[in-house]
Design a protein around this motif. Structure first.
Motif, PDB file in Angstrom:
ATOM      1  N   GLY A 330       0.787  -1.220   0.000  1.00  0.00           N
ATOM      2  CA  GLY A 330       0.000   0.000   0.000  1.00  0.00           C
ATOM      3  C   GLY A 330       0.824   1.276   0.000  1.00  0.00           C
ATOM      4  O   GLY A 330       2.061   1.280   0.075  1.00  0.00           O
ATOM      5  N   ALA A 331       0.079   2.399  -0.036  1.00  0.00           N
ATOM      6  CA  ALA A 331       0.692   3.705  -0.249  1.00  0.00           C
ATOM      7  C   ALA A 331       1.395   4.259   0.975  1.00  0.00           C
ATOM      8  O   ALA A 331       2.138   5.236   0.870  1.00  0.00           O
ATOM      9  CB  ALA A 331      -0.361   4.706  -0.722  1.00  0.00           C
ATOM     10  N   SER A 332       1.178   3.697   2.159  1.00  0.00           N
ATOM     11  CA  SER A 332       1.929   4.186   3.318  1.00  0.00           C
ATOM     12  C   SER A 332       3.353   3.648   3.323  1.00  0.00           C
ATOM     13  O   SER A 332       4.238   4.210   3.963  1.00  0.00           O
ATOM     14  CB  SER A 332       1.224   3.796   4.618  1.00  0.00           C
ATOM     15  N   ILE A 333       3.609   2.572   2.570  1.00  0.00           N
ATOM     16  CA  ILE A 333       4.942   1.984   2.443  1.00  0.00           C
ATOM     17  C   ILE A 333       5.583   2.337   1.110  1.00  0.00           C
ATOM     18  O   ILE A 333       6.781   2.596   1.020  1.00  0.00           O
ATOM     19  CB  ILE A 333       4.871   0.450   2.594  1.00  0.00           C
ATOM     20  N   ASN A 334       4.773   2.370   0.050  1.00  0.00           N
ATOM     21  CA  ASN A 334       5.289   2.512  -1.315  1.00  0.00           C
ATOM     22  C   ASN A 334       4.978   3.878  -1.912  1.00  0.00           C
ATOM     23  O   ASN A 334       4.002   4.521  -1.540  1.00  0.00           O
ATOM     24  CB  ASN A 334       4.698   1.413  -2.204  1.00  0.00           C
ATOM     25  N   THR A 335       5.814   4.281  -2.846  1.00  0.00           N
ATOM     26  CA  THR A 335       5.662   5.559  -3.554  1.00  0.00           C
ATOM     27  C   THR A 335       5.903   5.337  -5.045  1.00  0.00           C
ATOM     28  O   THR A 335       6.143   4.213  -5.489  1.00  0.00           O
ATOM     29  CB  THR A 335       6.666   6.598  -3.041  1.00  0.00           C
ATOM     30  N   GLU A 336       5.903   6.444  -5.784  1.00  0.00           N
ATOM     31  CA  GLU A 336       6.264   6.367  -7.197  1.00  0.00           C
ATOM     32  C   GLU A 336       7.755   6.153  -7.400  1.00  0.00           C
ATOM     33  O   GLU A 336       8.207   5.967  -8.534  1.00  0.00           O
ATOM     34  CB  GLU A 336       5.825   7.651  -7.918  1.00  0.00           C
ATOM     35  N   GLY A 337       8.518   6.193  -6.342  1.00  0.00           N
ATOM     36  CA  GLY A 337       9.955   5.961  -6.431  1.00  0.00           C
ATOM     37  C   GLY A 337      10.292   4.485  -6.328  1.00  0.00           C
ATOM     38  O   GLY A 337       9.507   3.612  -6.701  1.00  0.00           O
ATOM     39  N   GLN A 338      11.486   4.198  -5.806  1.00  0.00           N
ATOM     40  CA  GLN A 338      11.951   2.815  -5.648  1.00  0.00           C
ATOM     41  C   GLN A 338      11.835   2.404  -4.194  1.00  0.00           C
ATOM     42  O   GLN A 338      12.384   3.070  -3.310  1.00  0.00           O
ATOM     43  CB  GLN A 338      13.405   2.683  -6.084  1.00  0.00           C
ATOM     44  N   GLU A 339      11.114   1.326  -3.943  1.00  0.00           N
ATOM     45  CA  GLU A 339      11.107   0.682  -2.633  1.00  0.00           C
ATOM     46  C   GLU A 339      11.640  -0.734  -2.835  1.00  0.00           C
ATOM     47  O   GLU A 339      11.134  -1.467  -3.689  1.00  0.00           O
ATOM     48  CB  GLU A 339       9.704   0.659  -2.024  1.00  0.00           C
ATOM     49  N   SER A 340      12.645  -1.105  -2.072  1.00  0.00           N
ATOM     50  CA  SER A 340      13.297  -2.390  -2.313  1.00  0.00           C
ATOM     51  C   SER A 340      14.032  -2.850  -1.063  1.00  0.00           C
ATOM     52  O   SER A 340      14.050  -2.184  -0.037  1.00  0.00           O
ATOM     53  CB  SER A 340      14.275  -2.260  -3.492  1.00  0.00           C
ATOM     54  N   PHE A 341      14.664  -4.036  -1.156  1.00  0.00           N
ATOM     55  CA  PHE A 341      15.472  -4.636  -0.094  1.00  0.00           C
ATOM     56  C   PHE A 341      14.722  -4.697   1.243  1.00  0.00           C
ATOM     57  O   PHE A 341      15.182  -4.147   2.248  1.00  0.00           O
ATOM     58  CB  PHE A 341      16.784  -3.878   0.077  1.00  0.00           C
ATOM     59  N   PRO A 342      13.570  -5.372   1.298  1.00  0.00           N
ATOM     60  CA  PRO A 342      12.875  -5.499   2.585  1.00  0.00           C
ATOM     61  C   PRO A 342      13.612  -6.444   3.530  1.00  0.00           C
ATOM     62  O   PRO A 342      14.343  -7.349   3.095  1.00  0.00           O
ATOM     63  CB  PRO A 342      11.512  -6.071   2.196  1.00  0.00           C
ATOM     64  N   PHE A 343      13.416  -6.238   4.815  1.00  0.00           N
ATOM     65  CA  PHE A 343      13.915  -7.146   5.855  1.00  0.00           C
ATOM     66  C   PHE A 343      12.936  -7.103   7.022  1.00  0.00           C
ATOM     67  O   PHE A 343      12.464  -6.025   7.400  1.00  0.00           O
ATOM     68  CB  PHE A 343      15.314  -6.742   6.342  1.00  0.00           C
ATOM     69  N   MET A 344      12.635  -8.266   7.575  1.00  0.00           N
ATOM     70  CA  MET A 344      11.718  -8.363   8.708  1.00  0.00           C
ATOM     71  C   MET A 344      12.467  -8.936   9.911  1.00  0.00           C
ATOM     72  O   MET A 344      12.997 -10.043   9.851  1.00  0.00           O
ATOM     73  CB  MET A 344      10.539  -9.277   8.335  1.00  0.00           C
ATOM     74  N   ASN A 345      12.540  -8.166  11.019  1.00  0.00           N
ATOM     75  CA  ASN A 345      13.233  -8.694  12.193  1.00  0.00           C
ATOM     76  C   ASN A 345      12.292  -9.563  13.028  1.00  0.00           C
ATOM     77  O   ASN A 345      11.106  -9.728  12.704  1.00  0.00           O
ATOM     78  CB  ASN A 345      13.868  -7.561  13.017  1.00  0.00           C
ATOM     79  N   THR A 346      12.803 -10.123  14.108  1.00  0.00           N
ATOM     80  CA  THR A 346      12.016 -11.063  14.910  1.00  0.00           C
ATOM     81  C   THR A 346      10.902 -10.392  15.690  1.00  0.00           C
ATOM     82  O   THR A 346      10.022 -11.070  16.227  1.00  0.00           O
ATOM     83  CB  THR A 346      12.935 -11.832  15.883  1.00  0.00           C
ATOM     84  N   ASN A 347      10.921  -9.070  15.787  1.00  0.00           N
ATOM     85  CA  ASN A 347       9.820  -8.340  16.417  1.00  0.00           C
ATOM     86  C   ASN A 347       8.701  -8.011  15.435  1.00  0.00           C
ATOM     87  O   ASN A 347       7.672  -7.445  15.827  1.00  0.00           O
ATOM     88  CB  ASN A 347      10.322  -7.030  17.038  1.00  0.00           C
ATOM     89  N   GLY A 348       8.903  -8.338  14.168  1.00  0.00           N
ATOM     90  CA  GLY A 348       7.907  -8.008  13.155  1.00  0.00           C
ATOM     91  C   GLY A 348       8.052  -6.609  12.595  1.00  0.00           C
ATOM     92  O   GLY A 348       7.130  -6.101  11.951  1.00  0.00           O
ATOM     93  N   ASP A 349       9.213  -5.965  12.821  1.00  0.00           N
ATOM     94  CA  ASP A 349       9.466  -4.633  12.261  1.00  0.00           C
ATOM     95  C   ASP A 349       9.985  -4.780  10.835  1.00  0.00           C
ATOM     96  O   ASP A 349      10.923  -5.545  10.587  1.00  0.00           O
ATOM     97  CB  ASP A 349      10.496  -3.871  13.090  1.00  0.00           C
TER      98      ASP A 349
END
Length: 661
Positions: A330-349
């Motif tokens: 969704g739009a709170s995470i993504n923009t018209e730019g580049q969003e990449s290289f996700p990582f999820m830690n053990t707390n769910g962040d």
């Protein structure tokens, strides 16, 4: 130079539009190189043309882009500036790139100016909206930065591209161009492979021999961004669209990125390579990240439904390692730019890199706290924050990975001072400590209150610690960063005071003042209860003497004291300012004093305990008289001091005001 990892991002973007009206043959001669992301050669040719004095939108766009995508922001900003100086109609995206290039050379003020122009041209663009919603972003990032963290460039880095780290067994797996072989035209480095290396000491900076990942994962094309299932059975990774010796391109001649899954064999090698079912030769899917339970996989893609150049998606992981259908975050995470290289830690962040939100330049790392737990149903409203320095810089910062048990962080960057085009950095998460200091003071006298009790609570009201203030009223507590606290001061015969606050990220001393008011005050004959009880002026309606509601509230305080001390007798005195005839003021004030006495008698106070008289303007407390000899130019506030009510204690406990005098 902009690195292969940047290609892993820009492969989402596709081919930049090649105009059909190039100014001369040399521009056209690099057309194929430009399309194939061979920017090193392109920039050399285009620069030769520009240095001969040729000017055109097409020339400056290509030249600036060539520097931009090789991370030479100084030259990129120069040629984007030349492009803007032509004052021709151009794609607003160039305004955005110019703003990012200016950030890359730390010219934030000029960058902000072009971001505003970008927003004017594309008011619906999420990147412009994000900028306008937080024009003070630099101050916010500074607040979230840590100056007590020391980062280390890993000894295994080379002069080539090394990036994208994940822990595996007693070591790390990462992507690198160190393998030799044929070179990728875009940056004239070898193609990427996945490598593994074991740690050799507890400092996480010493490593053994770097080896290629065993099995059938690495090929003659790019591999990167590996992640392992919690049971260690599966590895998801990124590769060019190359499977079973078949290399596929889309209709424009671009070979896209795809996700693959490998299975660990009994011999300890990775084989049984499977393509993810939603891969396509028409868009890229890359950079997988798993949550702690292995039930959700996050990745980057420019598949249909993407907001911009690449977005972060999520998909359910089945027990057999297969995947469900992907959903855009969704739009709170993504923009018209580049969003990449996700990582999820053990707390769910969720941590990921973006060019679309306000940052320090290039790709910045952002965090959305507890996203993995919040992603329920159709909810796609996830607050994010820039995690600040030292992870983020004016360059590209990406590939964030952290282990909350060992407190170890890895990230990748092409910042200045590295060994190569992209390097892997590491640091230890240190507990950020704050020192809360303060002093307990008497609110009325500003004198320190010795031996007061000071209590530290967390944000939910749980008591953490209590201390006794020193003789000088001072106290101190150790606290954490970015945590909500409440500090309360207490002392017998005083009312308590407390301060609620959230500690900043940066280590600094926090100073508080707790101001306690006297709750028990000694009263003697001749004292004025109005001052003891902090009773303001008792107002009456104009030209009237009946008790108003707001006045009744204040008189209730006097009633309570008279009830508690049955031996107390008082004289009620009403005063006015000088405005109006003196005889009228005297009569009016007397009626008001008598009205107050009557009210107290009706509430049960014996008449003989109360006397009352109005003094009009005869007892002014300042020089605001209205006679010719006085200064009649007093302010409303100065006149108001004379409009007062007094409740003078005439006697208490057998002692009278006359005895005291």
């Amino acid at each position: 130079m902009r690195t292969i990892s940047r290609y892993i991002c820009i492969a989402f973007v596709g081919i930049f539009t090649l105009t059909a009206f190039a100014q001369n043959g040399k521009i056209q001669s690099v057309k194929d190189d430009y399309r194939d992301f061979a920017y090193v050669k392109t920039s050399e040719v285009l620069l030769e043309v520009a240095n001969k004095g040729y000017k055109s939108v097409d020339l400056f766009q290509k030249l600036a882009n060539s520097y931009y995508f090789n991370n030479d922001m100084e030259n990129a900003s120069k040629w984007y500036g030349e492009l803007m100086a032509l004052e021709e109609v151009i794609d607003p995206e160039y305004y955005f790139r110019y703003a990012l290039a200016l950030k890359g050379i730390k010219n934030y003020e000029e960058s902000d100016k072009w971001m505003k122009k970008f927003n004017e041209l594309k008011p619906s663009d999420l990147r412009g909206k994000a900028f306008l919603s937080k024009v003070d972003y630099k101050a916010s990032i500074e607040d979230l930065s840590r100056d007590d963290i020391e980062i280390h460039n890993l000894e295994i880095n080379t002069e080539l591209s090394d990036f994208g780290t994940t822990e595996y067994e007693n070591g790390i797996v990462f992507a690198s161009a160190r393998g030799g072989g044929r070179k990728y035209r875009w940056n004239e480095q070898p193609y990427l492979d996945l490598y593994v290396v074991e740690k050799t000491d507890s400092s996480y900076t010493k490593y053994g021999e770097v080896k290629g990942v065993d099995g059938k994962v690495n090929t003659k094309f790019h591999e990167s961004s590996a992640v392992f299932s919690p049971n260690g059975k599966y590895m998801f990774f990124t590769r060019n669209n190359f499977f079973k010796m078949k290399y596929k391109e889309d209709d424009t001649g671009i070979n896209r990125l795809q996700l693959y899954r490998a299975t660990l064999s009994e011999d300890g090698i990775w084989d049984e390579i499977h393509k993810i079912h939603f891969n396509s030769q028409d868009y890229s899917v890359a950079h997988p990240a798993l949550n702690v339970t292995g039930t959700k996989l996050y990745f980057a893609s420019d598949m249909p439904g993407t907001y911009g150049q690449s977005d972060i998606f999520v998909v359910d992981v089945n027990d057999d390692g297969t995947l469900g259908e992907p959903e855009n975050l969704g739009a709170s995470i993504n923009t018209e730019g580049q969003e990449s290289f996700p990582f999820m830690n053990t707390n769910g962040d969720l941590y990921y890199s973006s060019t679309g939100f306000p940052g320090l330049g290039g790709l910045d790392v952002f965090k959305s706290e507890a996203l993995d737990r919040k992603i329920v149903g159709a909810n796609r409203n996830f607050p994010i924050e820039n995690i600040g320095e030292p992870v983020n810089s004016p360059a590209d910062d990406f590939g964030y990975y952290e282990n909350l048990v060992t407190k170890r962080v890895y990230f990748s960057s092409n910042r200045e001072g590295g060994k190569g085009s992209d390097d892997i950095y590491t640091f230890e998460i240190t507990e950020c400590e704050q020192l809360i200091t303060g002093i307990v003071l008497d609110k009325d006298t500003s004198e320190p209150i010795a031996n007061a009790t000071v209590i530290l609570f967390d944000g939910e009201g749980t008591e953490l610690e209590r201390k006794t203030a020193g003789d000088d009223g001072s106290f101190e507590f150790d606290a954490g960063c970015r945590m909500e606290y409440l500090v309360r001061g207490e002392k017998e015969t005083y009312t308590s005071d407390e301060k609620r606050f959230t500690t900043p990220t940066k280590k600094q001393d926090l100073q508080l003042q707790l101001l306690l008011e006297k709750d028990v005050q000694e009263i003697e004959p001749c004292d004025d209860l109005a001052k003891v009880l902090d009773i303001p002026i008792i107002y009456f309606d104009f030209d009237k003497s009946n008790i108003r509601y707001d006045a009744e509230i204040e008189i209730q305080k006097v009633l309570a004291v008279l009830t508690k001390y049955p031996t107390m007798n008082i004289d009620i005195r009403s005063h006015t300012d000088c405005r109006g005839p003196a005889s009228y003021n005297e009569k009016l004030s007397d009626r008001r004093a008598q009205s107050t006495r009557k009210y107290l008698i009706e509430k049960g106070i014996a008449p003989e305990r109360l006397t009352a008289k109005g003094y009009g303007e005869s007892r002014l407390v300042n020089d605001c008289g209205c006679e010719p000899s006085n200064d009649s130019s007093c302010s409303q506030e100065e006149h108001q001091l004379n409009r007062r009510s007094e409740f003078i204690i005439t006697s208490i406990n057998g002692q009278s005001c006359d005895d005291k005098e």
